[in-house]
Scaffold this active site. Structure first.
Site, short mmCIF file in Angstrom:
data_model
loop_
_atom_site.label_atom_id
_atom_site.label_comp_id
_atom_site.label_asym_id
_atom_site.label_seq_id
_atom_site.Cartn_x
_atom_site.Cartn_y
_atom_site.Cartn_z
N ASN A 115 -15.14 0.77 -2.13
CA ASN A 115 -14.69 0.07 -1.08
C ASN A 115 -13.29 0.16 -0.74
OD1 ASN A 115 -12.79 -2.32 -2.32
ND2 ASN A 115 -14.72 -2.09 -3.45
N CYS A 139 -0.98 6.80 3.99
CA CYS A 139 -0.40 8.00 4.94
C CYS A 139 -1.28 8.31 5.94
CB CYS A 139 0.11 9.17 4.20
SG CYS A 139 1.49 9.03 3.32
N LYS A 187 -21.66 -2.81 -14.08
CA LYS A 187 -21.44 -1.43 -13.71
C LYS A 187 -20.50 -0.80 -14.99
CE LYS A 187 -21.76 -1.24 -8.82
NZ LYS A 187 -20.95 -1.05 -7.55
N CYS A 213 -0.47 9.93 0.75
CA CYS A 213 -1.23 8.93 -0.13
C CYS A 213 -2.39 8.50 0.73
CB CYS A 213 -0.31 8.00 -0.89
SG CYS A 213 0.09 6.80 0.72
N CYS A 233 -28.48 -2.15 3.94
CA CYS A 233 -27.69 -1.59 2.79
C CYS A 233 -27.17 -0.09 3.22
CB CYS A 233 -28.20 -1.50 1.51
SG CYS A 233 -27.37 -0.76 0.14
N ASN A 278 -11.73 -7.58 -11.07
CA ASN A 278 -11.45 -7.21 -9.67
C ASN A 278 -10.26 -6.86 -9.65
OD1 ASN A 278 -11.17 -6.79 -7.05
ND2 ASN A 278 -11.95 -8.89 -6.21
N CYS A 310 5.09 6.09 6.35
CA CYS A 310 3.85 5.55 5.73
C CYS A 310 4.12 4.27 5.62
CB CYS A 310 3.78 6.25 4.46
SG CYS A 310 2.42 5.55 3.37
#
Length: 292
Positions: free
Chosen positions: A72, A117, A15, A114, A138, A38, A191
């Site tokens: 994701n 949070c 990608k 964030c 999918c 990753n 948080c």
């Protein structure tokens, strides 16, 4: 990504490689730095943080802004963790699995919420995203929705970097109703991210040391000064006409005044002179005017 970047001749590329090739063809003057890994693994995460801290155009300085365009929650949480630890501002973006809604969000560590949070249910419940995916199924994908969200994101980035307009802290997009909700979210004092709580404390210390001064804008009195052209503002209505056009003022409680009054019938101005109707045609009347 296959709809926005990948082209048939790029089959086999990652990608990031396909994105770099496509964007370089659009604008070869832009500098690109490609890393195909990753970011959720320990080694790659450390390298990712290093590039945020030292990857500006001037090597050794932090970047101005981080944009999250991942698909994701695990990667989003990794970006959130890195930016909270470094105090780095970043923008998150995403499109829902039904492909007809999306959002963008600006996050300033300590000042705004964030990603941890107010996390999505999948993140809050520590659910493995991979267990939610059904085999052979999918998530829906619409390049139009992706294009709209990407355009909103880039527009917000320009306003942020070039300091113009109103920068949105959160802006949603509902394609079904053409609805664009916007809001600002304060950080969560409880948080789960310790660096977020640390950034909140730092922000409150700075805010207390440099309180915002309230700016009072006073309305300037309009004064019509004399001018060299001798122009004056003169009312076309005389005092007598104003009095004749005004009706009696009712008795009102103190502090209340009327905007205008209805003139009484006996004080009405005489009706304007009218011309009697004629049986002559328009052409005959115009001919008579020419002969006057």
């Amino acid at each position: 990504m296959n709809r926005l970047f990948f082209q048939p001749h790029q089959a086999g590329l990652s990608k990031v490689e396909a994105a770099e090739h496509t964007l370089r063809n659009i604008n070869p003057d832009v500098q690109f730095e490609v890393h195909n890994y990753n970011i959720t693994t320990l080694d790659n995460f450390q390298h990712f943080m290093d590039r945020i801290s030292n990857g500006a155009l001037e090597e050794g300085k932090p970047v101005d802004l981080v944009l999250s365009c991942v698909d994701n929650f695990e990667a989003r949480m990794a970006i959130n963790t890195a930016c909270n630890e470094l105090g780095q501002n970043w923008m998150e973006s995403g499109v829902s699995e039904n492909a007809v809604s999306g959002h963008i969000q600006l996050m300033k560590p300590g000042e705004t919420a964030c990603f941890a949070c107010a996390p999505p249910l999948v993140v809050a419940a520590n659910i493995d995203e991979r267990t939610l995916k059904r085999e052979g199924v999918c998530a829906a994908s619409l390049p139009t929705t992706m294009g709209v969200v990407a355009g909103i994101l880039v527009q917000n980035v320009l306003k942020y970097l070039l300091n113009f307009g109103t920068v949105s802290f959160y802006l949603g997009y509902n394609a079904m109703q053409d609805f664009f909700p916007t809001m600002a979210m304060k950080p969560n004092p409880n948080c789960d991210d310790k660096n977020c709580r640390k950034q909140q404390e730092e922000y409150m210390r700075k805010a207390a040391a440099h309180p915002k001064q309230e700016v009072v804008v006073e309305e300037e009195e309009i004064v019509h000064e004399d001018n060299e052209w001798g122009i004056e503002l003169v009312s076309e209505v005389s005092e007598e006409e104003l009095k004749a056009a005004s009706g009696p003022i009712p008795v009102l409680p103190e502090g209340i005044t009327v905007a205008y009054t209805i003139p009484s019938k006996e004080n009405e101005l005489p009706a304007a002179e009218t011309v009697e109707e004629s049986e002559q045609s328009l052409e005959e009347l115009m001919a008579k005017m020419r002969n006057i």
